[in-house]
Design a protein around this motif. Sequence first.
Motif, PDB file in Angstrom:
ATOM      1  N   VAL A 173      23.213  38.256  26.027  1.00  0.00           N
ATOM      2  CA  VAL A 173      24.289  37.415  26.472  1.00  0.00           C
ATOM      3  C   VAL A 173      25.867  37.984  26.676  1.00  0.00           C
ATOM      4  CG1 VAL A 173      25.929  35.592  25.638  1.00  0.00           C
ATOM      5  CG2 VAL A 173      23.438  35.298  25.495  1.00  0.00           C
ATOM      6  N   ILE A 174      25.855  39.022  25.770  1.00  0.00           N
ATOM      7  CA  ILE A 174      27.225  40.020  26.107  1.00  0.00           C
ATOM      8  C   ILE A 174      27.210  40.744  27.257  1.00  0.00           C
ATOM      9  CG2 ILE A 174      28.398  41.820  24.775  1.00  0.00           C
ATOM     10  CD1 ILE A 174      27.520  40.729  22.223  1.00  0.00           C
ATOM     11  N   ILE A 175      26.119  41.423  27.396  1.00  0.00           N
ATOM     12  CA  ILE A 175      25.957  42.295  28.414  1.00  0.00           C
ATOM     13  C   ILE A 175      26.165  41.504  30.056  1.00  0.00           C
ATOM     14  CG2 ILE A 175      24.307  43.644  29.876  1.00  0.00           C
ATOM     15  CD1 ILE A 175      23.485  44.869  27.226  1.00  0.00           C
ATOM     16  N   TRP A 176      25.304  40.269  29.925  1.00  0.00           N
ATOM     17  CA  TRP A 176      25.259  39.389  31.188  1.00  0.00           C
ATOM     18  C   TRP A 176      26.849  38.967  31.428  1.00  0.00           C
ATOM     19  CZ3 TRP A 176      23.076  38.512  35.429  1.00  0.00           C
ATOM     20  CH2 TRP A 176      23.266  37.259  36.245  1.00  0.00           C
ATOM     21  N   THR A 177      27.412  38.605  30.150  1.00  0.00           N
ATOM     22  CA  THR A 177      28.753  37.862  30.552  1.00  0.00           C
ATOM     23  C   THR A 177      29.755  39.154  30.788  1.00  0.00           C
ATOM     24  OG1 THR A 177      28.376  36.341  28.731  1.00  0.00           O
ATOM     25  CG2 THR A 177      30.656  36.796  29.211  1.00  0.00           C
ATOM     26  N   SER A 178      29.631  40.118  30.482  1.00  0.00           N
ATOM     27  CA  SER A 178      30.395  41.328  30.824  1.00  0.00           C
ATOM     28  C   SER A 178      30.294  41.643  32.358  1.00  0.00           C
ATOM     29  CB  SER A 178      30.249  42.428  30.055  1.00  0.00           C
ATOM     30  OG  SER A 178      30.995  43.524  30.481  1.00  0.00           O
ATOM     31  N   PHE A 179      29.025  41.655  32.693  1.00  0.00           N
ATOM     32  CA  PHE A 179      28.598  41.924  34.236  1.00  0.00           C
ATOM     33  C   PHE A 179      29.280  40.889  35.073  1.00  0.00           C
ATOM     34  CE2 PHE A 179      25.421  41.099  37.451  1.00  0.00           C
ATOM     35  CZ  PHE A 179      25.776  42.421  38.051  1.00  0.00           C
ATOM     36  N   GLN A 180      28.858  39.500  34.666  1.00  0.00           N
ATOM     37  CA  GLN A 180      29.608  38.459  35.475  1.00  0.00           C
ATOM     38  C   GLN A 180      30.928  38.608  35.779  1.00  0.00           C
ATOM     39  OE1 GLN A 180      27.725  36.052  37.405  1.00  0.00           O
ATOM     40  NE2 GLN A 180      25.958  37.269  36.896  1.00  0.00           N
ATOM     41  N   SER A 181      31.547  38.926  34.572  1.00  0.00           N
ATOM     42  CA  SER A 181      33.179  39.020  34.573  1.00  0.00           C
ATOM     43  C   SER A 181      33.317  40.339  35.718  1.00  0.00           C
ATOM     44  CB  SER A 181      33.695  39.264  33.200  1.00  0.00           C
ATOM     45  OG  SER A 181      35.324  39.457  33.284  1.00  0.00           O
ATOM     46  N   GLN A 182      32.706  41.303  35.485  1.00  0.00           N
ATOM     47  CA  GLN A 182      33.111  42.427  36.414  1.00  0.00           C
ATOM     48  C   GLN A 182      32.753  42.206  37.951  1.00  0.00           C
ATOM     49  OE1 GLN A 182      30.899  46.066  35.219  1.00  0.00           O
ATOM     50  NE2 GLN A 182      32.139  47.293  36.614  1.00  0.00           N
ATOM     51  N   ILE A 183      31.649  41.456  38.168  1.00  0.00           N
ATOM     52  CA  ILE A 183      31.558  40.867  39.640  1.00  0.00           C
ATOM     53  C   ILE A 183      32.447  39.939  39.984  1.00  0.00           C
ATOM     54  CG2 ILE A 183      29.872  39.534  41.050  1.00  0.00           C
ATOM     55  CD1 ILE A 183      29.016  42.378  40.511  1.00  0.00           C
ATOM     56  N   ARG A 184      32.987  39.106  39.098  1.00  0.00           N
ATOM     57  CA  ARG A 184      34.103  38.080  39.553  1.00  0.00           C
ATOM     58  C   ARG A 184      35.210  38.976  39.984  1.00  0.00           C
ATOM     59  NH1 ARG A 184      31.643  34.744  35.521  1.00  0.00           N
ATOM     60  NH2 ARG A 184      33.328  35.660  34.273  1.00  0.00           N
ATOM     61  N   ARG A 185      35.666  40.140  39.209  1.00  0.00           N
ATOM     62  CA  ARG A 185      36.971  40.911  39.585  1.00  0.00           C
ATOM     63  C   ARG A 185      36.420  41.432  40.762  1.00  0.00           C
ATOM     64  NH1 ARG A 185      36.626  42.154  33.942  1.00  0.00           N
ATOM     65  NH2 ARG A 185      35.464  44.000  34.423  1.00  0.00           N
ATOM     66  N   GLU A 186      35.265  42.174  41.198  1.00  0.00           N
ATOM     67  CA  GLU A 186      35.090  42.694  42.209  1.00  0.00           C
ATOM     68  C   GLU A 186      35.184  41.799  43.477  1.00  0.00           C
ATOM     69  OE1 GLU A 186      34.590  45.951  43.113  1.00  0.00           O
ATOM     70  OE2 GLU A 186      34.323  46.658  40.838  1.00  0.00           O
ATOM     71  N   ILE A 187      34.606  40.652  43.227  1.00  0.00           N
ATOM     72  CA  ILE A 187      34.842  39.642  44.418  1.00  0.00           C
ATOM     73  C   ILE A 187      36.288  39.305  44.773  1.00  0.00           C
ATOM     74  CG2 ILE A 187      34.324  37.187  45.140  1.00  0.00           C
ATOM     75  CD1 ILE A 187      31.605  37.236  43.614  1.00  0.00           C
ATOM     76  N   GLN A 188      37.061  39.038  43.682  1.00  0.00           N
ATOM     77  CA  GLN A 188      38.353  38.822  43.849  1.00  0.00           C
ATOM     78  C   GLN A 188      39.077  40.168  44.466  1.00  0.00           C
ATOM     79  OE1 GLN A 188      40.151  35.969  43.135  1.00  0.00           O
ATOM     80  NE2 GLN A 188      41.792  36.800  44.240  1.00  0.00           N
ATOM     81  N   ALA A 189      38.810  41.388  43.959  1.00  0.00           N
ATOM     82  CA  ALA A 189      39.382  42.469  44.700  1.00  0.00           C
ATOM     83  C   ALA A 189      39.183  42.415  46.280  1.00  0.00           C
ATOM     84  CB  ALA A 189      38.988  43.588  43.906  1.00  0.00           C
ATOM     85  N   ALA A 190      37.667  42.070  46.545  1.00  0.00           N
ATOM     86  CA  ALA A 190      37.309  42.135  47.731  1.00  0.00           C
ATOM     87  C   ALA A 190      38.117  41.234  48.661  1.00  0.00           C
ATOM     88  CB  ALA A 190      35.830  41.809  47.852  1.00  0.00           C
ATOM     89  N   GLN A 191      38.198  39.941  48.057  1.00  0.00           N
ATOM     90  CA  GLN A 191      38.911  39.012  49.027  1.00  0.00           C
ATOM     91  C   GLN A 191      40.675  39.305  49.171  1.00  0.00           C
ATOM     92  OE1 GLN A 191      38.266  35.424  46.717  1.00  0.00           O
ATOM     93  NE2 GLN A 191      36.254  34.918  47.421  1.00  0.00           N
ATOM     94  N   ASP A 192      41.078  39.926  48.206  1.00  0.00           N
ATOM     95  CA  ASP A 192      42.693  40.356  48.248  1.00  0.00           C
ATOM     96  C   ASP A 192      42.576  41.211  49.319  1.00  0.00           C
ATOM     97  OD1 ASP A 192      43.028  38.727  46.317  1.00  0.00           O
ATOM     98  OD2 ASP A 192      43.108  40.095  44.614  1.00  0.00           O
ATOM     99  N   GLU A 193      41.632  42.391  49.408  1.00  0.00           N
ATOM    100  CA  GLU A 193      41.483  43.516  50.492  1.00  0.00           C
ATOM    101  C   GLU A 193      41.441  43.002  51.616  1.00  0.00           C
ATOM    102  OE1 GLU A 193      38.860  46.212  49.071  1.00  0.00           O
ATOM    103  OE2 GLU A 193      40.114  47.128  47.272  1.00  0.00           O
ATOM    104  N   ILE A 228      38.680  32.693  53.355  1.00  0.00           N
ATOM    105  CA  ILE A 228      38.036  33.939  53.067  1.00  0.00           C
ATOM    106  C   ILE A 228      36.674  33.356  52.341  1.00  0.00           C
ATOM    107  CG2 ILE A 228      37.769  36.277  51.821  1.00  0.00           C
ATOM    108  CD1 ILE A 228      40.800  36.378  52.137  1.00  0.00           C
ATOM    109  N   GLU A 229      35.730  33.684  52.567  1.00  0.00           N
ATOM    110  CA  GLU A 229      34.327  33.516  52.081  1.00  0.00           C
ATOM    111  C   GLU A 229      33.993  34.789  51.756  1.00  0.00           C
ATOM    112  OE1 GLU A 229      31.933  31.390  54.832  1.00  0.00           O
ATOM    113  OE2 GLU A 229      33.279  29.495  54.712  1.00  0.00           O
ATOM    114  N   ARG A 277      34.053  42.509  55.791  1.00  0.00           N
ATOM    115  CA  ARG A 277      34.226  43.564  55.291  1.00  0.00           C
ATOM    116  C   ARG A 277      33.196  43.695  54.083  1.00  0.00           C
ATOM    117  NH1 ARG A 277      37.774  44.865  52.287  1.00  0.00           N
ATOM    118  NH2 ARG A 277      38.021  47.160  52.912  1.00  0.00           N
ATOM    119  N   GLU A 278      33.009  44.585  53.655  1.00  0.00           N
ATOM    120  CA  GLU A 278      31.823  45.093  52.820  1.00  0.00           C
ATOM    121  C   GLU A 278      32.659  46.201  51.376  1.00  0.00           C
ATOM    122  OE1 GLU A 278      28.710  47.301  54.127  1.00  0.00           O
ATOM    123  OE2 GLU A 278      27.909  45.638  55.204  1.00  0.00           O
TER     124      GLU A 278
END
Length: 464
Positions: free
Chosen positions: A25-45, A116-117, A145-146
Motif C-alpha cells: 500500500v505504501i509503495i503503491w501510494t507513493s508511486f501513484q503520487s509520483q505519477i500524478r506529479r509527472e502528469i501535472q508537470a507534463a500538462q504544465d510543460e 489539455i488531455e 507531447r510525450e
Amino acid sequence: MKFSWKMILMVSLILAVTLSIGGSVIIWTSFQSQIRREIQAAQDETQLFSLLLQSLDPGEDSVAPDAVQFLKAKLRSTDFLSGNRFAITDESGACILQTDIMNTPIEPVTDMPGIIESHLVESHGHYVVSVTSFPFCGQTLQLQRERNVTACFEQAKETLRVYEIIMGALLVVSTLVTAGFTLFLTRPLKRVAGAAVQLTRGHYDQRVTVTSRDEVGQVARTFNEMADALESKIKELDDALTRQKEFTASFAHELKTPLTSVIGYADTLRSRTLPPEQQLEAATYIVTEGRRLEAMSFSLLDLFALENHAPNFSRVSISQLLEKVRASCSYFLSQAGVGLEASVQEAELSAAPELLHTLLYNLIENGCKASPQGSVIHLTGRRTEEGYALSVEDHGRGIPREVLDRITEPFYMVDKSRARAQGGAGLGLALCERIAQIHQADLEFESTQGMGTTVTIVLGGAAQ
C-alpha cells in the motif's frame, strides 16, 4: 503440533501478511503520487509549449501554408527539437512536424482549444502523453507531447524488490525473536506439563516454581493448588486404606481368639464327659465369650448404621437425659462398686438423644472399668462460650500420653488382656468419636497415669 510452534507460525503469518499489505500500500501510494506529479508537470510543460507556439503566429495576414512553413523553419532553427518529444498536426490530422524520437502514436485532433488531455501510454517504455489544441494562422493545430516516466516505473520496481528483501530479512529476524520469546514464555507451561506427567506416575510431591504474576503464572499456581489438594486426598485415601487394613486385621484377631476357645470348649463338652465343675467352667467361658462377641457385633452394627443413616435431631433436656443415663449405668456401677456424681446446668440442646445417651453411657462404662472399687465418676455439664460442655472424669489408671491419639481407633485397647477380661472389644471410643463427629464436635482427652482421665465434648446449639 505444539502450542509454542503454533504461536510462532501464527505470529509469523500475521507479520508477513501485515508487512506485505502495508508495504504494498505504501509503495503503491507513493508511486501513484509520483505519477500524478509527472502528469501535472507534463500538462504544465504542454501548456507553456502551446503558448510559446502561439507566440510565433505571424498574424492573420499570413497565408496558412506560408505560416506552416514559417513555423517549421522557426522550430528547426531553434533548439525546440532538441530533447523534446512532440508532434504537430493540422485540422485534417496530417502531421505538420514530428520529432524523430516520438514513441507513441499521434492522437486525433481535439476541437476544444486550450484543453489539455493527459494519459499514460506503454510503448517501448512508459510515457505521459498530453494533447491540446491551439490557434495558428486562422486554423486549429494540435500539439501532442510525450514525457518519459519509465524511470518512475523502474524506481517503483526497484523499491518493491528492495522492500521484498528487507521484508524477508525482517520476517526471519522477527520469527527468531518470536520463537525465543514464545519458548521463554511457554517454558512454565512445559514445567507444568512435566510435573503433570510426574503426578500421573505417582510422584505427588511435584510442584512448579512460580516466577510471574501473569496468566501463565496463574496456571502454575492453580496447578500447585491442585497438586496440594490431590496429595492431601491421596494421603487421606492411603490413611483410610491403612485404617481399613488395620480394622480388618484387628477384627479378624478379635474373632479368632474367642472363637477358637469357644470351639475348643464346645468340642470338649461334646466329645468327652467332664466333672460338673469343669462343665460349668466351660459353659461359663462359652457364654462369656459369646456375649463379648455379641456386644462387639452390636457395636459394629451401630458404627455401620451411623455411616449410612442420618440421625434425627431434636431438642434434648440435659437433666432428663442424665437421669436416663444414670438409670442405664446403675447396674454395672453397683457391680463394680463405683459411684456416679452429676453436676449439670440445665439446658436444652439440639442433638440426637439416643446417640448422646450411647456416648455418655460408653464413657461412663470405660471410666468404671478403669476405676478402682470405691471411687467416684464425675459427670459435669456447663455452658461455655463455644456451647455446652459435657465431661466424664474418673480417678482410675489413666492413659499413657503416647497412645492418646490412637484410643479412638477401632479395636485399639491400651491393656488388651484386661479389656478382654472385662468384656471389651475396643469399639466403644470409636463409636463415641463417630457420634461426636455427627454432632460436629470432637472428643477431648486429658489423662494422667495413676490419677485418672477426663473426656469432654462441647456441643453447640444450647438454649435455656
